[in-house]
Design an enzyme around this catalytic site. Structure first.
Site, PDB file in Angstrom:
ATOM      1  N   SER A   1       0.828  -1.210   0.000  1.00 54.79           N
ATOM      2  CA  SER A   1       0.000   0.000   0.000  1.00 54.79           C
ATOM      3  C   SER A   1       0.864   1.262   0.000  1.00 54.79           C
ATOM      4  O   SER A   1       1.622   1.473  -0.927  1.00 54.79           O
ATOM      5  CB  SER A   1      -0.954  -0.055   1.186  1.00 54.79           C
ATOM      6  OG  SER A   1      -1.901   0.968   1.104  1.00 54.79           O
TER       7      SER A   1
ATOM      8  N   ASP B   1      -1.730   6.129  -3.764  1.00 60.29           N
ATOM      9  CA  ASP B   1      -0.740   5.292  -3.081  1.00 60.29           C
ATOM     10  C   ASP B   1      -0.431   4.108  -4.004  1.00 60.29           C
ATOM     11  O   ASP B   1      -0.989   4.007  -5.107  1.00 60.29           O
ATOM     12  CB  ASP B   1      -1.227   4.865  -1.684  1.00 60.29           C
ATOM     13  CG  ASP B   1      -2.383   3.896  -1.719  1.00 60.29           C
ATOM     14  OD1 ASP B   1      -3.107   3.857  -2.733  1.00 60.29           O
ATOM     15  OD2 ASP B   1      -2.583   3.160  -0.742  1.00 60.29           O
TER      16      ASP B   1
ATOM     17  N   ASP C   1      -1.078   0.905  -4.149  1.00 60.89           N
ATOM     18  CA  ASP C   1      -2.098  -0.059  -4.603  1.00 60.89           C
ATOM     19  C   ASP C   1      -3.384   0.622  -5.070  1.00 60.89           C
ATOM     20  O   ASP C   1      -4.370  -0.050  -5.378  1.00 60.89           O
ATOM     21  CB  ASP C   1      -2.377  -1.140  -3.550  1.00 60.89           C
ATOM     22  CG  ASP C   1      -3.039  -0.605  -2.312  1.00 60.89           C
ATOM     23  OD1 ASP C   1      -2.801   0.571  -1.963  1.00 60.89           O
ATOM     24  OD2 ASP C   1      -3.796  -1.351  -1.669  1.00 60.89           O
TER      25      ASP C   1
ATOM     26  N   ASP D   1      -5.798   2.395  -3.770  1.00 63.69           N
ATOM     27  CA  ASP D   1      -7.096   2.476  -3.087  1.00 63.69           C
ATOM     28  C   ASP D   1      -7.315   3.841  -2.443  1.00 63.69           C
ATOM     29  O   ASP D   1      -8.399   4.137  -1.979  1.00 63.69           O
ATOM     30  CB  ASP D   1      -7.284   1.336  -2.062  1.00 63.69           C
ATOM     31  CG  ASP D   1      -6.230   1.319  -0.980  1.00 63.69           C
ATOM     32  OD1 ASP D   1      -5.228   2.059  -1.092  1.00 63.69           O
ATOM     33  OD2 ASP D   1      -6.407   0.552  -0.011  1.00 63.69           O
TER      34      ASP D   1
HETATM   35 MG    MG Z   1      -3.470   1.494  -0.130  1.00 62.97          MG
END
Ligand code: MG
Length: 452
Positions: free
Chosen positions: A101, A238, A240, A242
């Protein structure tokens, strides 16, 4: 090795320290065994990864662990976490995302999802840990070992984002920070007809342009460019994908919860319920009162927010770090959806982003962290509680997650991170001066810690 594997979000640690191939494979096998125990029907698991140097190694270990307990694995290669959660519901028994992340590049992690796309949490995490530590992994016989297939999920995810966005004239700068959104957002925004400029938009596990966390410190380049050039909105993700963080047309950095509140104000109607965490700005209380929305505040962590959203049938919820969740569309923190919905709001309002921001009262927030060894976190939390319980200035103490102390003109939240050896201090006040004062006060816990 710790007896607890899961932190606030999945399992995280240093690559090739905690996260060795042996460890990751065993955790994945334990996850597979858990899914079989609860009656996994299709024996199919979706796996994807972020752009870190260690992700491919961990992904291959996870795949081995899963096929060894009888699951066919569909390897989506590099994809954002919300794309995995969106796609898992298409007949998979579960999903695994290999990602650290927002944390530094030397670390990584694994997030696990159930068949409806929601992240595992609470009792499910304990069940997986139980199988892992008691060595109750049942390997398949040679006829039942799973197979591995390549599988694309990015196309369907992009189509979903375009469907939920609005076409129009908008100039956008995208900073995916060398992460998974490199493959998605520049293309989605172009498809919506926007003029798109990208920075840090090539996949690179060494993160040469900036660190993965889209915070004020790391977004200096994006902010400078937004100040120099005439663009309507800047967005950073970020690793990943999300979380989305926005910069307005004048180059101002928006805290994630300000984004969350603007979307709540424009999306929700009287009587709706919204779920957020206790670390969110008091701006949400202002919006809730204005709109007649019920606000439920949970512990920090997407899994808790999603679980509560499901229970309360909340169509929209968010975390203060820029993770917005649109339950009707995708039961996940989704930086892509957050972006297309924010650009839709700007287009519909037909105003400059900075003008929209001026419609809201300003709160000053500061977020800091201090190093804190894992074994002292609980003791430090107790000590802070003890000190503030005796303090006559305190109006209320909320212990939903850590210790949140309400004072007359602001609040301080002390909270141990369960994913890193740090202790977080958040403060909020109506003036910058007061926020600075509260942070000076908050940081005194460093002294307490040193005397422990
Ligand atoms: Mg993340």
């Amino acid at each position: 090795m710790p007896q607890k594997l899961f932190g606030t979000t999945g399992i995280r640690g240093l690559a090739n320290d905690l996260l060795t191939p042996e460890f990751c494979s065993k955790v994945a096998s334990a996850f597979g065994c858990y899914l079989k125990e609860i009656g996994a029907k299709n024996k199919k698991i979706l796996v994807a990864m972020d752009t870190r140097t260690s992700s491919e190694m961990i992904k291959n270990s996870v795949i081995s662990g899963l096929v060894s307990v009888g699951f066919d694995v569909f390897d989506a290669k590099i994809a954002p976490t919300p794309a995995v959660q969106y796609s898992v519901a298409n007949g998979f028994d579960g999903g695994v995302m290999i990602t650290g992340s927002h944390i530094p590049p030397d670390r990584n992690g694994m997030k696990f999802f159930m068949s409806d796309g929601t992240e595992v949490y609470g009792y499910i995490e304990e069940a997986i840990e139980g199988i892992f530590f008691s060595d109750k992994i049942k390997r398949s016989n040679w006829k039942e070992i799973g197979r591995v297939f390549e599988w694309d999920i990015n196309k369907a995810y992009k189509e979903m984002l375009v469907k939920n966005g609005m076409k129009g004239n908008l100039k956008v700068i995208v900073d995916p920070g060398h992460g998974t959104q490199c493959l998605i957002m520049p293309y989605v925004l172009q498809e919506l007809g926007y003029e798109v400029l990208t920075i840090n938009s090539q996949i690179d596990g060494f993160f040469p342009g900036r660190e993965p966390e889209p915070n004020l410190k790391n977004l200096g380049d994006l902010i400078s460019i937004m100040k120099e050039l005439d663009y309507d909105i800047g967005v950073a993700f970020d690793c990943d994908g999300d979380r989305a963080i926005f910069i307005d047309n004048e180059g101002n950095y928006l805290m994630g919860d300000v984004t969350g509140c603007i979307i709540a104000d424009n999306l929700l109607e009287k009587g709706d319920t919204l779920v957020t965490t206790i670390s969110t700005s008091s701006l949400i209380d202002y919006v809730a009162e204005k709109k007649g929305i019920e606000v439920v505040k949970t512990k920090v962590g997407a899994a808790d927010v999603v679980a509560e959203s499901k229970k309360k049938k909340a169509k929209y919820s968010f975390e203060e770090n820029g993770g917005c969740i649109f339950m009707d569309i995708n039961p996940a923190r989704d930086g892509g959806l957050t972006t297309v919905i924010m650009t839709k709001i700007i287009l519909k309002k037909n105003k400059k982003f900075s003008e929209i921001l001026k419609e809201y009262p300003k709160f000053y927030q500061i977020k800091e962290k201090i190093s804190c060894p894992d074994n002292l976190k609980q003791k430090l939390t107790e000590k802070i509680k003890e000190i503030y319980k005796k303090d006559h200035r305190v109006r209320k103490i909320d212990e939903t997650d850590g210790v949140k102390v309400f004072l007359d003109d602001g609040w301080i939240l002390f909270r141990a991170s369960w994913t890193e050896p740090i202790f977080r201090i958040f403060v909020e006040a109506k003036s910058k001066k007061k926020a600075d004062e509260l942070m000076d006060e908050g940081k005194k816990i460093d002294k307490i810690l040193k005397n422990m």
